[in-house]
Design a protein around this motif. Structure first.
Motif, PDB file in Angstrom:
ATOM      1  N   LEU A 104      56.948  71.259 -45.657  1.00  0.00           N
ATOM      2  CA  LEU A 104      55.676  70.322 -44.207  1.00  0.00           C
ATOM      3  C   LEU A 104      56.477  69.821 -43.213  1.00  0.00           C
ATOM      4  N   PRO A 105      55.752  70.555 -42.269  1.00  0.00           N
ATOM      5  CA  PRO A 105      56.751  69.646 -40.799  1.00  0.00           C
ATOM      6  C   PRO A 105      56.414  69.054 -40.703  1.00  0.00           C
ATOM      7  N   MET A 106      57.242  67.537 -39.969  1.00  0.00           N
ATOM      8  CA  MET A 106      56.670  66.995 -40.005  1.00  0.00           C
ATOM      9  C   MET A 106      55.427  66.547 -38.411  1.00  0.00           C
ATOM     10  N   GLY A 107      55.085  66.979 -37.663  1.00  0.00           N
ATOM     11  CA  GLY A 107      54.222  67.378 -36.870  1.00  0.00           C
ATOM     12  C   GLY A 107      52.328  67.410 -37.646  1.00  0.00           C
ATOM     13  N   VAL A 108      52.938  68.126 -39.254  1.00  0.00           N
ATOM     14  CA  VAL A 108      51.412  68.480 -40.405  1.00  0.00           C
ATOM     15  C   VAL A 108      51.712  67.665 -41.397  1.00  0.00           C
ATOM     16  N   VAL A 109      50.153  67.902 -41.506  1.00  0.00           N
ATOM     17  CA  VAL A 109      50.033  66.896 -42.905  1.00  0.00           C
ATOM     18  C   VAL A 109      49.423  67.297 -43.562  1.00  0.00           C
ATOM     19  N   LYS A 110      48.808  67.520 -45.061  1.00  0.00           N
ATOM     20  CA  LYS A 110      47.846  67.481 -45.881  1.00  0.00           C
ATOM     21  C   LYS A 110      46.932  66.430 -46.150  1.00  0.00           C
ATOM     22  N   LEU A 111      45.444  67.246 -45.792  1.00  0.00           N
ATOM     23  CA  LEU A 111      44.310  66.115 -45.754  1.00  0.00           C
ATOM     24  C   LEU A 111      43.535  66.498 -46.629  1.00  0.00           C
ATOM     25  N   PHE A 112      43.200  65.327 -48.210  1.00  0.00           N
ATOM     26  CA  PHE A 112      42.424  65.511 -49.011  1.00  0.00           C
ATOM     27  C   PHE A 112      41.256  65.125 -48.973  1.00  0.00           C
ATOM     28  N   ALA A 113      40.418  66.027 -48.638  1.00  0.00           N
ATOM     29  CA  ALA A 113      38.633  65.113 -48.472  1.00  0.00           C
ATOM     30  C   ALA A 113      37.999  65.012 -49.519  1.00  0.00           C
ATOM     31  N   PHE A 114      37.545  63.575 -50.617  1.00  0.00           N
ATOM     32  CA  PHE A 114      37.759  64.093 -51.700  1.00  0.00           C
ATOM     33  C   PHE A 114      35.550  63.523 -51.767  1.00  0.00           C
ATOM     34  N   GLY A 115      35.869  62.323 -50.875  1.00  0.00           N
ATOM     35  CA  GLY A 115      34.271  62.472 -50.209  1.00  0.00           C
ATOM     36  C   GLY A 115      33.429  61.439 -51.602  1.00  0.00           C
ATOM     37  N   ALA A 116      34.613  60.562 -51.910  1.00  0.00           N
ATOM     38  CA  ALA A 116      34.033  59.753 -52.924  1.00  0.00           C
ATOM     39  C   ALA A 116      34.584  59.190 -53.823  1.00  0.00           C
ATOM     40  N   ALA A 117      35.138  57.443 -53.446  1.00  0.00           N
ATOM     41  CA  ALA A 117      35.974  56.387 -53.879  1.00  0.00           C
ATOM     42  C   ALA A 117      36.608  56.744 -55.274  1.00  0.00           C
ATOM     43  N   GLY A 118      37.782  56.335 -55.163  1.00  0.00           N
ATOM     44  CA  GLY A 118      39.024  56.416 -56.566  1.00  0.00           C
ATOM     45  C   GLY A 118      40.263  56.493 -56.283  1.00  0.00           C
ATOM     46  N   SER A 119      41.020  56.621 -57.003  1.00  0.00           N
ATOM     47  CA  SER A 119      42.200  55.955 -57.270  1.00  0.00           C
ATOM     48  C   SER A 119      42.445  57.397 -56.902  1.00  0.00           C
ATOM     49  N   HIS A 120      42.191  58.257 -56.722  1.00  0.00           N
ATOM     50  CA  HIS A 120      42.888  59.507 -57.117  1.00  0.00           C
ATOM     51  C   HIS A 120      44.263  59.741 -56.582  1.00  0.00           C
ATOM     52  N   SER A 121      44.978  60.119 -57.800  1.00  0.00           N
ATOM     53  CA  SER A 121      46.123  60.756 -58.811  1.00  0.00           C
ATOM     54  C   SER A 121      46.482  61.671 -58.316  1.00  0.00           C
ATOM     55  N   ILE A 122      47.508  61.635 -57.452  1.00  0.00           N
ATOM     56  CA  ILE A 122      48.811  62.873 -57.074  1.00  0.00           C
ATOM     57  C   ILE A 122      49.990  62.985 -58.096  1.00  0.00           C
ATOM     58  N   TRP A 123      50.499  64.394 -57.555  1.00  0.00           N
ATOM     59  CA  TRP A 123      51.781  64.648 -59.024  1.00  0.00           C
ATOM     60  C   TRP A 123      52.046  65.772 -58.131  1.00  0.00           C
ATOM     61  N   MET A 124      53.036  65.474 -58.279  1.00  0.00           N
ATOM     62  CA  MET A 124      54.806  66.482 -58.121  1.00  0.00           C
ATOM     63  C   MET A 124      54.570  68.396 -58.863  1.00  0.00           C
ATOM     64  N   LYS A 125      53.562  68.549 -59.553  1.00  0.00           N
ATOM     65  CA  LYS A 125      53.116  70.005 -60.223  1.00  0.00           C
ATOM     66  C   LYS A 125      53.626  70.408 -59.610  1.00  0.00           C
TER      67      LYS A 125
END
Length: 193
Positions: A104-125
């Motif tokens: 993932l280049p420094m000038g690029v990000v991944k944006l996850f849009a959930f549309g609802a409030a939550g803790s939205h857990s992320i893992w490294m699978k």
């Protein structure tokens, strides 16, 4: 009780049981059809590409290479840092995330849009590199950060103690290099707000 009464009661019980079974299996089939539709993306709201901005966006020198991995991006600003965001706004895209990507280049990000409030857990699978994770509330305020999360942390998951609507994954070191802290503002395209 007479035989005729018993036959009528058994018939009523059979009809009621059949009706309950019919309703149960119909609801179960409808539920599965909805789950299948969500997995296919039938209920997703399409995101239109926002108009081009006049602000320059920081992108890596080897744009041709990373564009093959992240072909569709939108400009966003994280604490006054302009970046390109590859948006994951469908369930299959959010499940996949950055899994299997080479970098993932420094000038690029991944944006996850959930549309609802939550803790939205992320893992490294199935991840190949470390990342910084940024949780953002509905108003665009950063509510939680985790830095330098490595692939070796799998199956541990990381979530926000404060409800968030969005999660941003950036290359490890992005948060420190740009001095990003909780409370900083993220500016998203109007189509994602």
């Amino acid at each position: 009780m007479k035989t005729a009464e018993r036959v009528v009661m058994v018939a009523i019980l059979l009809v009621l049981s059949g009706g309950v079974a019919f309703v149960y299996f119909t609801m179960k089939a409808n539920h599965q059809a909805i789950l299948d539709g969500v997995a296919r993306g039938d209920y997703e709201i399409p995101i239109e590409t926002p108009p081009a901005t006049t602000t320059p966006v920081a992108v890596p020198d080897n744009e041709d290479v990373w564009r093959e991995i992240y072909p569709t991006t939108v400009p966003i600003t994280i604490a006054d840092v302009s970046v390109e965001a590859s948006v994951a706004d469908t369930l299959p895209e959010r499940i996949k995330g950055l899994s299997g990507t080479p970098y993932l280049p420094m000038g690029v990000v991944k944006l996850f849009a959930f549309g609802a409030a939550g803790s939205h857990s992320i893992w490294m699978k199935d991840m190949n590199y470390a990342i910084d994770i940024i949780w953002v509330d509905e108003t665009g305020v950063i509510v939680h950060l985790e830095e330098n999360i490595t692939p070796e942390s799998f199956p541990e998951s990381f979530g926000s103690p404060t409800p968030a609507w969005y999660v941003i994954e950036a290359a490890a070191g992005f948060v420190a290099a740009n001095q990003i802290v909780a409370g900083d503002q993220v500016v998203l395209p109007v189509v994602l707000e």
